[in-house]
Design a protein around this motif. Structure first.
Motif, PDB file in Angstrom:
ATOM      1  N   TYR A 134      44.234  26.234 -13.029  1.00 22.07           N
ATOM      2  CA  TYR A 134      43.184  25.236 -12.860  1.00 22.07           C
ATOM      3  C   TYR A 134      42.505  24.455 -13.759  1.00 22.07           C
ATOM      4  O   TYR A 134      41.441  23.194 -13.713  1.00 22.07           O
ATOM      5  CB  TYR A 134      41.824  26.641 -13.123  1.00 22.07           C
ATOM      6  N   ASP A 135      42.588  24.578 -15.034  1.00 22.67           N
ATOM      7  CA  ASP A 135      42.407  23.805 -16.082  1.00 22.67           C
ATOM      8  C   ASP A 135      42.898  22.506 -15.759  1.00 22.67           C
ATOM      9  O   ASP A 135      43.125  20.478 -17.035  1.00 22.67           O
ATOM     10  CB  ASP A 135      42.819  24.440 -17.370  1.00 22.67           C
ATOM     11  N   GLY A 136      43.906  22.161 -15.091  1.00 18.15           N
ATOM     12  CA  GLY A 136      44.723  21.302 -14.286  1.00 18.15           C
ATOM     13  C   GLY A 136      46.699  21.243 -15.087  1.00 18.15           C
ATOM     14  O   GLY A 136      47.159  19.955 -15.252  1.00 18.15           O
ATOM     15  N   LEU A 137      46.882  22.380 -15.870  1.00 18.36           N
ATOM     16  CA  LEU A 137      47.552  21.745 -17.265  1.00 18.36           C
ATOM     17  C   LEU A 137      48.850  22.621 -16.010  1.00 18.36           C
ATOM     18  O   LEU A 137      48.491  23.441 -15.235  1.00 18.36           O
ATOM     19  CB  LEU A 137      47.583  22.315 -18.295  1.00 18.36           C
ATOM     20  N   VAL A 138      49.848  22.305 -16.348  1.00 18.00           N
ATOM     21  CA  VAL A 138      51.134  23.228 -16.031  1.00 18.00           C
ATOM     22  C   VAL A 138      52.614  23.454 -16.892  1.00 18.00           C
ATOM     23  O   VAL A 138      51.931  22.505 -17.898  1.00 18.00           O
ATOM     24  CB  VAL A 138      52.529  22.297 -14.895  1.00 18.00           C
ATOM     25  N   LYS A 139      52.542  24.177 -17.504  1.00 17.15           N
ATOM     26  CA  LYS A 139      53.191  25.061 -18.874  1.00 17.15           C
ATOM     27  C   LYS A 139      54.106  25.597 -18.597  1.00 17.15           C
ATOM     28  O   LYS A 139      54.355  26.476 -16.882  1.00 17.15           O
ATOM     29  CB  LYS A 139      52.414  25.784 -19.458  1.00 17.15           C
ATOM     30  N   ILE A 140      55.289  25.615 -18.731  1.00 15.65           N
ATOM     31  CA  ILE A 140      56.846  25.743 -19.834  1.00 15.65           C
ATOM     32  C   ILE A 140      56.368  26.879 -20.481  1.00 15.65           C
ATOM     33  O   ILE A 140      55.707  26.785 -21.660  1.00 15.65           O
ATOM     34  CB  ILE A 140      57.701  25.482 -19.500  1.00 15.65           C
TER      35      ILE A 140
END
Length: 176
Positions: A134-140
């Motif tokens: 929801y924070d707009g981030l994509v993380k791996i």
């Protein structure tokens, strides 16, 4: 909380019994023919393909406090015996089918309390997890399957040009 498996022609094949409400996510493990579902209350149910219950679990906060960590918005099998789930409070939880929490970490954490993990995906070799928040981030993230994995530390963070990141998918082991 109704979960039903259908054939392509619309014929009902299997009804998976659950007393929980609002299915949020579904996963299938082809190797073990297991089905998992994440629910709004944070519960996770696992069944054999024929509908036989295998496991039910509710991940909890540290020290087993009786507060749920929020809806299980995304769930995937890392292996036939291990699941990863993403929750409303931003936690990623790696859980065994016996209900044990193998690992848990805060994957998305923003100052305005918009921590929801909307989606997660596993790389084809199951060594990486991608999360959309929801924070707009994509993380791996690295999974426990990966040798010398750095659990809880993202190996990549990308900010999209929109306010929310709601879906994520791997194209290959090296590309989203």
């Amino acid at each position: 909380g109704e979960l039903i498996r259908f054939a392509a022609d619309g014929t009902e094949l299997t009804h998976y019994d659950s007393s929980w409400s609002n299915v949020q996510s579904i996963a299938f493990d082809a190797d073990t023919a297991l089905v998992a579902a994440g629910y709004f209350g944070g519960e996770i149910g696992v069944w054999k393909l024929d509908g036989t219950p295998v496991a039910t679990m509710v991940p909890y906060l540290p020290r087993m406090e009786p507060l749920r960590i929020g809806a299980a918005r995304a769930v995937q099998f890392i292996s036939g015996q291990v699941l990863v789930s993403g929750h409303d409070d931003g936690h990623l939880v790696v859980t065994g089918l016996d209900g044990s929490i193998l690992q848990k970490w805060k994957a998305h954490d923003s100052a305005n309390a918009a921590n929801t993990i909307w989606d997660l995906a596993l790389s084809p070799n199951h060594e990486l997890i991608a999360t959309a928040g929801y924070d707009g981030l994509v993380k791996i993230w690295e999974t426990p399957v990966r040798r010398n994995a750095r659990i809880g530390t993202p190996i990549m963070i990308a900010k999209g040009n929109r306010s929310w990141a709601t879906a994520v998918c791997f194209r290959s082991n090296r590309e989203l």
